[in-house]
Design an enzyme around this catalytic site. Structure first.
Site, PDB file in Angstrom:
ATOM      1  N   HIS A  58     -31.711 -35.875 -25.618  1.00 57.48           N
ATOM      2  CA  HIS A  58     -32.013 -36.870 -26.679  1.00 57.48           C
ATOM      3  C   HIS A  58     -31.128 -36.526 -27.646  1.00 57.48           C
ATOM      4  O   HIS A  58     -31.279 -37.055 -29.050  1.00 57.48           O
ATOM      5  CB  HIS A  58     -33.491 -36.814 -27.049  1.00 57.48           C
ATOM      6  CG  HIS A  58     -34.396 -37.059 -26.146  1.00 57.48           C
ATOM      7  ND1 HIS A  58     -34.438 -38.279 -25.526  1.00 57.48           N
ATOM      8  CD2 HIS A  58     -35.718 -36.372 -25.583  1.00 57.48           C
ATOM      9  CE1 HIS A  58     -35.745 -38.239 -24.452  1.00 57.48           C
ATOM     10  NE2 HIS A  58     -36.346 -36.950 -24.508  1.00 57.48           N
ATOM     11  N   HIS A 220     -37.971 -41.954 -22.513  1.00 58.03           N
ATOM     12  CA  HIS A 220     -38.196 -41.184 -20.998  1.00 58.03           C
ATOM     13  C   HIS A 220     -38.229 -42.053 -19.837  1.00 58.03           C
ATOM     14  O   HIS A 220     -38.323 -41.948 -18.670  1.00 58.03           O
ATOM     15  CB  HIS A 220     -39.255 -40.307 -20.989  1.00 58.03           C
ATOM     16  CG  HIS A 220     -39.305 -39.366 -22.232  1.00 58.03           C
ATOM     17  ND1 HIS A 220     -40.082 -39.322 -23.154  1.00 58.03           N
ATOM     18  CD2 HIS A 220     -38.399 -37.937 -22.460  1.00 58.03           C
ATOM     19  CE1 HIS A 220     -40.054 -38.322 -24.124  1.00 58.03           C
ATOM     20  NE2 HIS A 220     -39.024 -37.712 -23.571  1.00 58.03           N
TER      21      HIS A 220
END
Length: 332
Positions: A58, A220
């Protein structure tokens, strides 16, 4: 799978090696497994430490927001996986200077469990901790069940505000209350156009048609609120604004910071097209935009898509937002 890597099992550790070699004046690896990144340099005594953490994949979240006026340490898990209890405990110990440690992270079940257990573990070392979980993704749960919402790009504002307060040598209760205030003033929503591929899995996290988009998808690949044909940028921006404003109405005279964030592959050009529309619409509503942020702040590997975050300001939050900070990924 097309990725620039060596072995999937070495992906995170080799990334951390490169990150610290590229920014030696900012980052140092720590912890028994080397899965903790701490601020380089001497830590002042009496300052509240701020620890965050989460899965890799991320960047700049989470590790990139370790720095002056931001977080002090980050525990890093495998791609899209929570850091372990021991890794989090290592991070807490690394930044404790006697004033306690704030645990500031996104609201995910694995992170919640491991951070809670790590907090209990370091109590035996005499370290006091407090927790703030950022839950800004309005698409992931209703207002009535806000505690179940995911933490996404709104984390950036929480790091900035809490970090600025801690630099003022506020006590742990004050830093915690300020971080919670920032989290409560933040709303985000995302839209995804393509999936990403986790190196260890070697296949896309989900499938979506070439002419489709998904509103509200998580970072996700968690299911969004609906899937529909791809629309023009202004129409997407209007839909995202409507979702945010229905959850956190803004009135004439309000001040808000806006974050338009790439989920990885979406280029800056497209982000600025979206921001152009958002800024004009907020101006039409009589809302003043303060310190807009446009770029890659919280990604999902190479996912194509974007998120939009509104951070509602009062005088105190605006002052802390404008306070200096310094990391390779955020500098004011």
């Amino acid at each position: 799978m097309k990725k620039i890597l060596n072995e999937p099992t070495a992906y995170v550790d080799e990334m951390l090696d490169g990150l610290c070699l590229a920014h030696p004046s900012y980052y140092q690896r720590a912890g028994t497994e080397g899965r903790v990144i701490v601020r380089a340099g001497k830590r002042p005594k009496g300052k509240v430490g701020i620890v965050t953490g989460g899965g890799s994949g991320h960047l700049p979240v989470f590790t990139g927001y370790v720095g002056e006026g931001l977080a002090d340490a980050c525990a890093i898990g495998e791609v899209f996986s929570s850091p372990s209890v021991d890794q989090i405990a290592d991070a807490i110990r690394a930044v404790n200077s006697g004033a306690g440690v704030l645990l500031l992270y996104g609201n995910y079940s694995g992170d919640n469990m491991n951070f809670d257990m790590a907090g209990e573990m370091v109590e035996f070392d005499g370290i006091q901790t407090k927790t703030v979980r950022v839950a800004d993704d309005v698409a992931s749960a209703s207002r009535e069940e806000r505690s179940k919402r995911r933490g996404v790009a709104g984390l950036v504002y929480a790091y900035k505000i809490a970090g600025a307060k801690a630099e003022m040598f506020a006590n742990l209760e004050e830093v915690t209350a300020t971080a919670q205030k920032a989290a409560d003033a933040t709303r985000s929503v995302g839209v995804a156009l393509t999936p990403c591929t986790v190196p260890a899995a070697g296949r896309p996290t989900f499938s979506i048609g070439e002419d489709e988009m998904e509103i509200g998808m998580g970072i996700h690949g968690e299911r969004g609120v609906r899937r529909e044909p791809l629309r023009p940028a202004d129409s997407i921006a209007e839909e995202m604004m409507s979702i945010l404003l229905s959850d956190m109405p803004l009135r004439t005279g309000d001040r808000v910071s806006v974050l338009v964030n790439s989920l990885g592959a979406t280029p800056l050009e497209e982000l600025f097209i979206v921001y152009r529309y958002v800024a004009r619409r907020l101006t039409d509503l009589g809302v003043q935009v303060v310190m807009p942020q446009v770029g890659r702040y919280a990604t999902s590997m190479e996912m194509t898509g974007m998120s939009l975050t509104f951070f509602s300001l009062d005088g105190d939050l605006e002052s802390l937002l404008k306070a200096p900070c310094d990391s390779p990924f955020l500098r004011i």
